[in-house]
Write a protein that holds these residues in place. Structure first.
Motif, PDB file in Angstrom:
ATOM      1  N   ALA A  83       0.836  -1.204   0.000  1.00  0.00           N
ATOM      2  CA  ALA A  83       0.000   0.000   0.000  1.00  0.00           C
ATOM      3  C   ALA A  83       0.873   1.258   0.000  1.00  0.00           C
TER       4      ALA A  83
ATOM      5  N   PRO B  72      -4.551   7.485  -2.198  1.00  0.00           N
ATOM      6  CA  PRO B  72      -4.754   6.564  -1.061  1.00  0.00           C
ATOM      7  C   PRO B  72      -6.201   6.088  -0.917  1.00  0.00           C
TER       8      PRO B  72
ATOM      9  N   VAL C  62      -6.799   2.926  -2.855  1.00  0.00           N
ATOM     10  CA  VAL C  62      -6.011   1.745  -2.487  1.00  0.00           C
ATOM     11  C   VAL C  62      -6.702   1.111  -1.289  1.00  0.00           C
ATOM     12  N   ARG C  63      -7.337   0.001  -1.506  1.00  0.00           N
ATOM     13  CA  ARG C  63      -8.108  -0.639  -0.439  1.00  0.00           C
ATOM     14  C   ARG C  63      -7.360  -1.871   0.056  1.00  0.00           C
TER      15      ARG C  63
ATOM     16  N   ALA D 272      -8.674  -0.128   6.391  1.00  0.00           N
ATOM     17  CA  ALA D 272      -9.305  -0.188   5.074  1.00  0.00           C
ATOM     18  C   ALA D 272      -8.408   0.327   3.965  1.00  0.00           C
ATOM     19  N   GLY D 273      -7.331   1.050   4.337  1.00  0.00           N
ATOM     20  CA  GLY D 273      -6.490   1.634   3.295  1.00  0.00           C
ATOM     21  C   GLY D 273      -5.068   1.778   3.770  1.00  0.00           C
ATOM     22  N   PRO D 274      -4.263   2.524   2.986  1.00  0.00           N
ATOM     23  CA  PRO D 274      -2.857   2.705   3.353  1.00  0.00           C
ATOM     24  C   PRO D 274      -2.713   3.395   4.708  1.00  0.00           C
ATOM     25  N   THR D 275      -1.607   3.135   5.375  1.00  0.00           N
ATOM     26  CA  THR D 275      -1.310   3.775   6.652  1.00  0.00           C
ATOM     27  C   THR D 275      -0.853   5.212   6.411  1.00  0.00           C
TER      28      THR D 275
END
Lengths: 257, 202
Positions: free
Chosen positions: A233, A243, A246-247, B36-39
């Motif tokens: 990610a 972002p 991106v899941r 649910a997504g990028p940090t």
């Protein structure tokens, strides 16, 4: 989404019912992974990427619940769960080793409305899988194939060895077909002789080579162990992916005990 | 009565957990990560924590240094994730939400927590006051890892852990209960693990 609309739906929401699933067939995928083909009367249908809760009850009333991703596309008559047997697990060894055709257990779903893709979601579809994290992404590729979608799709799949690649034949068939997804493997521990593909853990350079610069409409789904998802990610965001497109879905321990 | 699955015995824990693991949960000693997504990686110099009114008016704001200068508490609590794991005796350091709300007059009945990355979650005000919630920046004696929500996350241990918003940046005081991110996607509006309020309708 308007708050009143959501509250209206919440007010009207019926509980997600527990249903009885019957094992129709158990398909070994790798030495540690099997797919459970289930008949679930009353199943309301699902979207690729969603999961179910499984509840097992022992004779004395003891219960255990776990969540598993659905491997089957929305079009499938069967609910298919692909389960990795965890050595110290309570539920997965039972499902993979002990369950026989005709046995029944409870499940409810579908659950999850974010890590989902269907043809209408658009793309390009960029998928990054670590180990058994490929399962919900496979549901997306199967849906894409079932509806004949021409949304470009790429799967980068990291596995430890060729034996541990789940769905290998089907992925090769899908990838080799007209309009099929691009399927790229990286094998991090063992490789067949003559292997010319990637042979290391995913990194920014690999993500750049496989996915390139993002299309504004690209949707990325990343599923795997925590460390893997962090690298993938972060790497996609560094390449310029939005972002919010991106899941991620993660499983397993953080590595910090 | 639930359906008994042939041959399933399960593996009970030998230790008595004194009723500390809610229904449908299992105990883990790991600390799984879910998001649910990028940090997000917001530099501390740009980080702040805000209390806002429903209309978005800023009522109070702390920089990272200011937040860290507030009285902090160390608490040991059990946490319960809707994905089924529970972790007992986790030790956190943070500022009590009571400290952050001190001196703010409000008729609000709810709060919406918001985070870097766009995440939100809704809670009744009474569930984050009277010593029930913290803005936590330490875990197990160390700074909170980004993947676990660092630099700071909300900690509301009596509700399912998605209510303990990672990467939290503020609380908005609300007259009405406004479904947050997961609450709009099928997860329960309140999320009491002891009543197994996982999804809409539970």
């Amino acid at each position: 989404m308007a708050r009143t609309a959501v509250l209206g739906r919440l007010g009207a929401a019926a509980p997600i019912a527990w249903r009885l699933a019957e094992l129709v067939e158990l398909v070994p995928e790798t030495p540690r992974v099997a797919s459970l083909l289930l008949s679930v009367p009353g199943w309301p249908g699902h979207t690729a990427g969603q999961h179910v809760d499984v509840r097992l009850t022992a004779q004395d009333g003891y219960q255990a619940q776990r969540s598993y991703s659905i491997a089957a596309p929305a079009e499938s008559e069967r609910v298919v769960l692909t389960v990795e047997r965890l050595e110290d697990g309570e539920v997965s060894p039972f499902l993979v080793d002990d369950l026989r055709a005709g046995d029944r257990f409870e499940l409810r779903g579908p659950i999850g409305g974010y890590f989902v893709w269907d043809e209408g979601s658009g793309g390009p579809l960029q998928l990054v899988a670590g180990g058994s994290g490929v399962v919900p992404l496979m549901a997306m590729l199967r849906h894409r194939a079932a509806v004949g979608s021409d949304v470009p799709a790429t799967l980068l799949y990291s596995a430890r060895s060729p034996e541990e690649v789940i769905y290998r034949e089907e992925l090769d068939r899908l990838g080799g077909g007209d309009g099929g997804p691009q399927v790229v493997y990286t094998l991090t521990r063992e490789r067949p002789s003559g292997w010319t593909g990637y042979d290391r853990r995913i990194d920014g350079e690999m993500l750049a080579e496989v996915f390139g610069r993002p299309d504004a409409d690209a949707m990325a789904f990343v599923c795997g162990p925590t460390r893997f998802v962090e690298v993938a990610a972060d790497g996609l965001v560094a390449l310029g992916y939005d972002p919010s497109r991106v899941r991620t879905e993660r499983f397993g321990p953080s590595g910090r005990s | 009565m639930s359906f008994v699955t042939r041959g399933f015995r399960g593996r009970r824990r030998e230790t008595d957990e004194s009723g500390r693991v809610p229904p449908g949960q299992y105990r883990t000693d790991d600390f799984p990560v879910l998001s649910a997504g990028p940090t997000p990686h917001t530099p501390l110099a740009e980080w702040s924590f805000t209390i806002a009114s429903e209309s978005g008016e800023e009522l109070a704001r702390w920089s990272w240094e200011e937040l860290r200068a507030l009285p902090s508490e160390t608490v040991t609590v059990d946490i319960h994730c809707v994905t089924k794991w529970s972790k007992l005796d986790t030790t956190w350091e943070g500022a009590s939400v009571d400290t952050l709300l001190a001196g703010i007059e409000t008729d609000a009945a709810y709060v919406t927590a918001w985070s870097d990355g766009g995440y939100t979650t809704n809670l009744p005000l009474e569930d984050v006051t009277d010593g029930k919630a913290w803005v936590a920046f330490g875990y197990d004696g160390e700074p909170l890892d980004p993947e676990h929500g660092g630099p700071a996350r909300l900690l509301v241990p009596h509700l399912y852990f998605w209510k303990s918003a990672k990467w939290v940046r503020g609380l908005r005081l609300m007259d009405d209960d406004d479904p947050g991110f997961w609450e709009s996607l099928g997860y329960h509006l309140y999320g009491d693990p002891w009543r197994e309020q996982r999804y809409w309708g539970d």
